[in-house]
Design a protein around this motif. Structure first.
Motif, PDB file in Angstrom:
ATOM      1  N   TRP A   1       0.851  -1.186   0.000  1.00 15.61           N
ATOM      2  CA  TRP A   1       0.000   0.000   0.000  1.00 15.61           C
ATOM      3  C   TRP A   1       0.885   1.234   0.000  1.00 15.61           C
ATOM      4  O   TRP A   1       2.057   1.178   0.362  1.00 15.61           O
ATOM      5  N   SER A   2       0.337   2.334  -0.460  1.00 12.28           N
ATOM      6  CA  SER A   2       1.124   3.547  -0.639  1.00 12.28           C
ATOM      7  C   SER A   2       0.402   4.752  -0.054  1.00 12.28           C
ATOM      8  O   SER A   2      -0.804   4.717   0.200  1.00 12.28           O
ATOM      9  N   HIS A   3       1.188   5.808   0.165  1.00 13.37           N
ATOM     10  CA  HIS A   3       0.654   7.071   0.672  1.00 13.37           C
ATOM     11  C   HIS A   3       0.508   8.053  -0.490  1.00 13.37           C
ATOM     12  O   HIS A   3       1.422   8.205  -1.297  1.00 13.37           O
ATOM     13  N   TRP A   4      -0.623   8.739  -0.534  1.00 10.34           N
ATOM     14  CA  TRP A   4      -0.849   9.796  -1.511  1.00 10.34           C
ATOM     15  C   TRP A   4      -1.122  11.077  -0.737  1.00 10.34           C
ATOM     16  O   TRP A   4      -2.092  11.166   0.013  1.00 10.34           O
ATOM     17  N   LEU A   5      -0.234  12.062  -0.895  1.00 10.54           N
ATOM     18  CA  LEU A   5      -0.267  13.270  -0.076  1.00 10.54           C
ATOM     19  C   LEU A   5      -0.795  14.460  -0.868  1.00 10.54           C
ATOM     20  O   LEU A   5      -0.494  14.613  -2.052  1.00 10.54           O
ATOM     21  N   SER A   6      -1.551  15.304  -0.181  1.00  9.37           N
ATOM     22  CA  SER A   6      -2.109  16.497  -0.807  1.00  9.37           C
ATOM     23  C   SER A   6      -1.422  17.741  -0.261  1.00  9.37           C
ATOM     24  O   SER A   6      -1.659  18.128   0.890  1.00  9.37           O
ATOM     25  N   PRO A   7      -0.568  18.402  -1.045  1.00 13.62           N
ATOM     26  CA  PRO A   7       0.040  19.650  -0.578  1.00 13.62           C
ATOM     27  C   PRO A   7      -0.999  20.698  -0.194  1.00 13.62           C
ATOM     28  O   PRO A   7      -0.797  21.461   0.754  1.00 13.62           O
ATOM     29  N   ALA A   8      -2.127  20.721  -0.912  1.00 13.93           N
ATOM     30  CA  ALA A   8      -3.169  21.709  -0.603  1.00 13.93           C
ATOM     31  C   ALA A   8      -3.780  21.455   0.765  1.00 13.93           C
ATOM     32  O   ALA A   8      -4.017  22.392   1.542  1.00 13.93           O
ATOM     33  N   HIS A   9      -4.032  20.195   1.104  1.00 15.31           N
ATOM     34  CA  HIS A   9      -4.655  19.879   2.386  1.00 15.31           C
ATOM     35  C   HIS A   9      -3.654  19.994   3.533  1.00 15.31           C
ATOM     36  O   HIS A   9      -4.017  20.416   4.636  1.00 15.31           O
ATOM     37  N   ILE A  10      -2.409  19.608   3.287  1.00 18.15           N
ATOM     38  CA  ILE A  10      -1.375  19.774   4.315  1.00 18.15           C
ATOM     39  C   ILE A  10      -1.150  21.257   4.585  1.00 18.15           C
ATOM     40  O   ILE A  10      -0.826  21.657   5.703  1.00 18.15           O
ATOM     41  N   GLY A  11      -1.366  22.072   3.578  1.00 12.92           N
ATOM     42  CA  GLY A  11      -1.117  23.500   3.703  1.00 12.92           C
ATOM     43  C   GLY A  11      -2.310  24.322   4.132  1.00 12.92           C
ATOM     44  O   GLY A  11      -2.212  25.548   4.209  1.00 12.92           O
ATOM     45  N   ASP A  12      -3.461  23.678   4.421  1.00 13.00           N
ATOM     46  CA  ASP A  12      -4.611  24.475   4.852  1.00 13.00           C
ATOM     47  C   ASP A  12      -4.683  24.523   6.373  1.00 13.00           C
ATOM     48  O   ASP A  12      -3.754  24.118   7.071  1.00 13.00           O
ATOM     49  N   GLU A  13      -5.803  25.005   6.922  1.00  7.28           N
ATOM     50  CA  GLU A  13      -5.912  25.203   8.364  1.00  7.28           C
ATOM     51  C   GLU A  13      -6.598  24.050   9.083  1.00  7.28           C
ATOM     52  O   GLU A  13      -6.693  24.056  10.309  1.00  7.28           O
TER      53      GLU A  13
END
Length: 322
Positions: A124-136
């Protein structure tokens, strides 16, 4: 980010450190020789630079996968049948099934992949969202910081919430306590890190806050890679001369699985393969010669716009696969 769920309190031996600095382990950084003590990248590639990854600055760092509980974590009150757990899992399942059901949807939504480089992968793998990591937000099922994907079916099987606010790590929130739901927006400015306890430092049978961090090299490297590559791409500063500091620990993280898991909804480890079995995605969602359910998900089957110019293995040199 695939560190084992077992707490590993071992420290690096002198022999291990010497093996690392003599070339058994090498972390090269774009634009410089190796990661330095400050993470700025001196370009010298000296033994002192690499030794700094495991010195007193990071007292619980290990080469092996290891994790610890964040400072205010509590797992004693976390149960799969608690109404707040049931509701959170339901909200996550709805979000994944309607917005992020598979890899094609994640690509369209701007998520970026990470396939483990040290452990050889766990299916299994991780899929990361820069937009969500960067929100509040922190615990927002509609905007998860990362989605966990089964590499066989190419389908989403859970999420990983990351305690960041505007991209900076923060103290993670309690999920619920004796009075009911606490929610995901009550968080401060602290790192929230404990001291690698084998039991959550604030364990309370009436409170659920199952947050962990990674102190082992695989997890630290994964977070560093995200910051060095994906966060910079999202911020438009890919030509920056300095390198991101190699972290002592990751931010606090929490899984919520939508497939059955023998260790529970919030389990740190991924579900065993037999629990991940799902009908493969009907359509990859992008042009590829690979077929979900027949071909394993990996860098080689993804469209060029999703694959970074430098993949994790180009930064990490190991003489063997672990």
């Amino acid at each position: 980010m695939s560190d084992s769920g077992e707490i590993d309190e071992s420290r690096l031996s002198r022999r291990t450190v010497l093996r690392a600095v003599s070339g058994t382990v090498a972390l090269s950084v774009a634009g410089s020789g190796r990661v330095s003590a400050s993470g700025s990248g001196s370009g010298s590639g000296s033994r002192g630079d690499l030794r700094s990854l495991f010195d007193g600055r990071c007292p619980d760092a290990t080469l092996q996968p290891s994790m610890g509980y964040c400072a205010d974590s509590s797992t004693a009150g976390c149960t799969d049948d608690h109404p707040e757990t049931v509701e959170l899992q339901r909200a996550v399942r709805t979000s994944l099934e309607t917005q992020y059901p598979d890899v094609g949807a994640l690509v369209d939504a701007g998520f970026r992949p990470y396939f483990d480089v040290f452990g050889g992968g766990e299916g299994w793998s991780h899929w990361l969202s820069p937009a969500h990591i960067g929100d509040e937000g922190v615990v927002d099922p509609e905007r998860p910081e990362a989605v966990l994907v089964d590499n066989d079916s190419w389908r989403s099987i859970g999420v990983m919430f990351i305690a960041t606010r505007d991209g900076e790590r923060v103290e993670p929130p309690t999920i619920y306590d004796a009075d009911g739901a606490v929610g995901g927006d009550d968080h401060g400015d602290a790192s929230g890190h404990g001291k690698g306890h084998e039991e959550p430092p604030a364990n309370d049978p009436s409170r659920c806050a199952p947050w962990h961090y990674h102190a082992g090299l695989p997890g630290r490297f994964a977070w560093w890679f995200y910051q060095q590559v994906y966060a910079r791409e999202a911020g438009g500063d890919v030509t920056a001369d300095t390198d991101v500091a190699f972290p002592c620990r990751t931010p606090c993280m929490m899984h919520v699985w939508i497939v059955d898991h023998p260790e529970g909804v919030y389990a740190h480890d991924g579900p065993p393969p037999e629990y991940r079995q799902r009908p493969p995605a009907e359509d990859p969602g992008f042009e590829t010669d690979a077929t979900p359910g027949e071909d394993e998900l990996g860098w080689d089957v993804l469209p060029d716009e999703v694959v970074p110019d430098r993949k994790p293995k180009s930064f990490a040199a190991f003489p063997f696969d672990r």
